[in-house]
Design an enzyme around this catalytic site. Structure first.
Site, PDB file in Angstrom:
ATOM      1  N   ASP A 262      42.445 -30.207  -8.438  1.00 53.07           N
ATOM      2  CA  ASP A 262      41.217 -31.106  -7.895  1.00 53.07           C
ATOM      3  C   ASP A 262      41.580 -32.357  -7.051  1.00 53.07           C
ATOM      4  O   ASP A 262      42.860 -32.429  -7.208  1.00 53.07           O
ATOM      5  CB  ASP A 262      40.440 -31.411  -9.049  1.00 53.07           C
ATOM      6  CG  ASP A 262      38.480 -31.981  -8.777  1.00 53.07           C
ATOM      7  OD1 ASP A 262      38.941 -31.847  -6.829  1.00 53.07           O
ATOM      8  OD2 ASP A 262      38.220 -31.833  -8.979  1.00 53.07           O
TER       9      ASP A 262
HETATM   10  C1  BGC Z   1      35.735 -33.589  -6.905  1.00 52.45           C
HETATM   11  C2  BGC Z   1      35.657 -32.108  -6.525  1.00 52.45           C
HETATM   12  C3  BGC Z   1      35.855 -32.564  -4.860  1.00 52.45           C
HETATM   13  C4  BGC Z   1      37.213 -32.671  -4.331  1.00 52.45           C
HETATM   14  C5  BGC Z   1      37.919 -33.239  -2.964  1.00 52.45           C
HETATM   15  C6  BGC Z   1      37.035 -34.796  -6.400  1.00 52.45           C
HETATM   16  O1  BGC Z   1      37.005 -35.602  -6.498  1.00 52.45           O
HETATM   17  O2  BGC Z   1      35.771 -33.511  -8.349  1.00 52.45           O
HETATM   18  O3  BGC Z   1      34.265 -31.803  -6.738  1.00 52.45           O
HETATM   19  O4  BGC Z   1      35.502 -30.700  -4.330  1.00 52.45           O
HETATM   20  O5  BGC Z   1      37.310 -34.460  -4.564  1.00 52.45           O
HETATM   21  O6  BGC Z   1      36.421 -33.889  -2.657  1.00 52.45           O
END
Ligand code: BGC
Length: 755
Positions: A262
């Protein structure tokens, strides 16, 4: 093309790659056109891509950007195409209801259709992978990300996972209208302590595998090609360094796809106390994380580590060069394998063109699907007969700050949605023969600091400059004029989603005051609650004549709610989460074991209770249970019947039948739910677990039988073996099968199953 052909292709390509190019394939950066959900980082993207130092990009907002960056990638030495990903969480340009609302539909064919529609829109502008479905089981109303999740129950979440994967990926990933599905967030992120986003989770082994892992197991079995790890620690170990990725996900479940970190997940290992950059990179790589989103840790630290390994006694790490090289190769092979499966080596744009991109979004059939889905996601919780409303001749006072609102209809994680394209509830109701007048009556919230926080992403909360008394008086005037009030209240879209924990998950104060006034007007009150989480509703269930829990319905929400309130669509949704009576009750779910001194039906000292909840309030049950929801007709549910009440042997199957009759005057869909309990086992088992749901459409007076089949696996659970590893076990003997319209209204039968 067979799997062996693919492996041969990847091996041949890897034989030509330098170490630096391999490490480049592990880097994932943002195109910077969406919201940054953390600290940004990394040098200019195009230069890195040209140098073979980036393998994947997310956060593009147009085909032009995809094409521009892909063209650069094709000029790199080996012309390896980029993989483009995006947060396609509940629709892409055309927003569908929130995932929590999609789960509430209990209609997995519909869920699949919405994912397929999102895949069509996203792929048309060059996106290859959706960072969805989000599969975090959530039992804590405070956590904002419950909006993105399928709710509290592992069975429902597992079915949702399968439907989303089928919808995104179809049968063949080379189909240019399909995208790779990325299950997230592995694992336990939804159990964050205190409902605080990014906090850790402590989960016992049986709950971890029987509850939190269940939708991931189902998503992997359905063929998902990617998984994203969570920001959380799980039992003390950050998921970006957790052995479960290789041991369980790949080892036990046979997942062969790509594991994505993530946003800055690797960088955050330092804050978790696991060492500095080289240690972070080593831990994540060896844990099996293939793609490093944003941190740049792999790019920076792996070149040296691949030469000399890493010896870092303080963080307890000693890794040889060979292990590092092998892990890099394994990760690169998985990433290139996915690019190959997507057909990127044949056509780096997968058929996307400026024309296709322009034609795809918000097509009328996608909007029609969104409209149907918005109605199918709204749960009818109360109705004294005021609904459905007549389609003409009424004077409707539409009151509430969300009644004529456009941007909030989309719900959270609508990063590619157009807030101007959505249909307001006013527009949806006005498309009738009724006279609809609107007054906001109150602001969504009145605390300036909270308004600022809610407006972090494009402005969604605009304070009404008029004094509260003026707003209230206007609403009351409208109520006096009308024959029915439709009050649209609840949260702003950014009350939920990432980093949107609420200490008090309720209807905000100014709107509660408004509802109280409206309930004194003497006019029938239909309350439509917009929310991204299970909210504490106070006395609204008692004061409203009808109550619709509508989540956020997406682009077509206004039309969908209009269809539902006018009875052009029948209410078929059911709650995928329990609604608490008080925030102090959470976490809350229908299967909670009741302890050794269960609540005896009233408040009594030295039994399980809350000293400050009413005498007749079950401490572990909410205001509405999981599965609750009404239709415009009524049903009679018969008791569960077993084809045989005694079974023997591992391969036997329990066959359960439930007779349901439509006893009302309208067509309707009964959602028959089956729960099982294991009253005698080796550990205290959940009070009940969902093992089946059947949706029966019934004409007035009609009767149908819902049938279910239970195997021994449905009655098994997880225990640790003598080395602490999870194993599924089963105890013969008595099981209780419960069926009914929701988790709290069931009839039971006992089944005996011998070994
Ligand atoms: C979130 C994810 C997301 C990623 C990309 C993160 O802050 O936890 O769910 O896919 O950002 O935007």
């Amino acid at each position: 093309m067979t799997a062996a052909d693919r492996e041969a292709f990847v091996a041949a390509l890897m034989a030509r790659m330098t170490l630096s190019e391999k490490i480049g394939q592990l880097a994932l950066f943002s195109a910077g056109e969406g919201p940054a959900t953390g600290e940004a980082g990394g040098p200019p993207l195009a230069a890195l891509i040209a140098d073979g130092q980036v393998g994947s990009v997310f956060g593009t907002k147009s085909f032009d950007t995809v094409k521009r960056l892909q063209d650069v990638a094709m000029t790199s030495r080996l012309a390896i195409p980029l993989l483009f990903a995006e947060d396609v969480i509940h629709g892409h340009r055309t927003l569908m209801p929130l995932p929590l609302g999609l789960a509430a539909s209990f209609d997995m064919a519909l869920v699949e259709e919405t994912a397929a529609a999102a895949a069509r829109e996203a792929s048309a502008e060059g996106i290859h992978q959706a960072y969805a479905p989000m599969l975090d089981i959530c039992r804590d109303a405070r956590w904002g990300r419950v909006a993105e999740s399928p709710g509290e129950d592992p069975w429902l979440a597992a079915r949702y996972a399968e439907a989303m994967v089928r919808g995104f990926q179809g049968d063949d990933l080379r189909d240019p209208e399909r995208v790779s599905a990325c299950l997230k967030h592995f694992l336990g992120y939804g159990a964050a302590v205190g409902g605080r986003d990014y906090d850790g989770a402590e989960i016992a082994i049986h709950t971890l595998f029987d509850v939190y892992a269940e939708p991931f197991r189902a998503g992997v079995a359905a063929g998902a090609t990617a998984v994203m790890t969570g920001f959380n620690t799980l039992n003390g170990v950050p998921m970006h360094a957790h052995p479960l990725v290789n041991d369980w996900l790949r080892g036990e479940e046979g997942f062969e796809g790509v594991v994505v970190s993530d946003y800055t997940g690797l960088r955050e290992l330092t804050a978790h106390g696991l060492g500095e950059r080289p240690a972070r990179a080593a831990r994540a790589l060896l844990a099996g994380i293939d793609l490093d989103m944003i941190s740049g840790d792999y790019l920076d630290a792996l070149p040296v580590m691949a030469e000399v390994g890493l010896d870092d006694p303080e963080s307890g790490l000693s890794v040889g060069q060979e292990a590092v090289l092998a892990a890099i190769d394994a990760a690169v092979a998985r990433i290139l394998g996915l690019k190959h499966r997507l057909g990127l080596f044949d056509d780096p744009l997968r058929g996307a063109t400026a024309e296709r991109a322009a034609a795809a979004p918000l097509r009328s059939e996608t909007r029609a699907l969104g409209r149907r889905a918005a109605a199918a996601a709204a749960v009818l919780l109360e109705n004294d007969g005021v609904l459905p409303l007549a389609a003409e001749g009424l004077k409707i006072a539409l009151i509430g700050p969300l009644g004529d609102d456009r941007p909030n209809m989309l719900g959270t994680w609508a990063v590619s949605g157009d807030p101007h394209a959505s249909v307001t509830i006013r527009e949806g109701l006005a498309a009738s023969g009724n006279e609809v007048r609107f007054a906001p009556g109150a602001p969504i919230v009145d605390d300036a600091a909270v308004i600022d926080r809610l407006n972090f992403v494009p402005e969604t909360v605009t304070p009404d400059p008029r004094p509260p008394a003026v707003q209230l008086a206007e609403a009351e005037g409208l109520a006096a004029w009308a024959n029915v009030i439709v009050a649209v209240v609840g949260e702003a879209k950014e009350h939920t989603g990432e980093c949107a924990s609420r200490a008090a998950p309720d209807i905000p104060g100014p709107q509660r005051r408004l509802l109280e006034r409206l309930s004194q007007s003497g006019k029938p009150l239909v309350a439509v609650v917009l929310a991204g989480r299970p909210l504490v509703l106070g006395d609204l269930p008692e004061t409203a004549n009808a109550l619709v829990y509508a989540f956020f319905g997406g682009t077509e929400m206004g039309n969908g709610i209009g269809d539902l309130l006018y009875g052009r669509a029948e209410p078929t949704a059911r709650l995928p989460v329990s609604l608490p009576v008080h925030p102090g009750q959470v976490p809350l779910h229908h299967g909670a074991h009741e302890g050794g001194r269960p609540w005896p039906g009233e408040w009594r000292k030295f039994t399980t209770n809350y000293i400050d909840l009413p005498d007749d309030q079950h401490p572990a049950r909410g205001r509405y249970p999981f599965g609750a929801g009404q239709a415009y007709t009524t049903f009679r549910f018969g008791p569960p019947e077993l084809a045989a009440t005694e079974l023997t042997g591992p391969d036997a199957v329990a066959e359960v039948a439930v007779r349901v009759e439509n006893t009302g005057g309208r067509v309707g869909t009964a959602v028959v739910q089956l729960y099982v309990s294991d009253p005698v086992a080796r550990i205290a088992r959940p009070a009940q677990e969902v093992k089946g749901v059947a949706r029966l459409m019934l004409e007035p007076g009609a009767e149908r039988i819902a049938t279910f089949r239970l195997t021994r696996d449905d009655l098994s659970y997880t225990l640790p073996d003598d080395r602490g590893r999870p194993v599924r076990v089963w105890d013969p003997g008595e099981f209780v099968i419960r069926t009914g319209p929701d988790a709290a209204n069931t009839q039971a039968i006992t089944l005996r199953w011998k070994a």
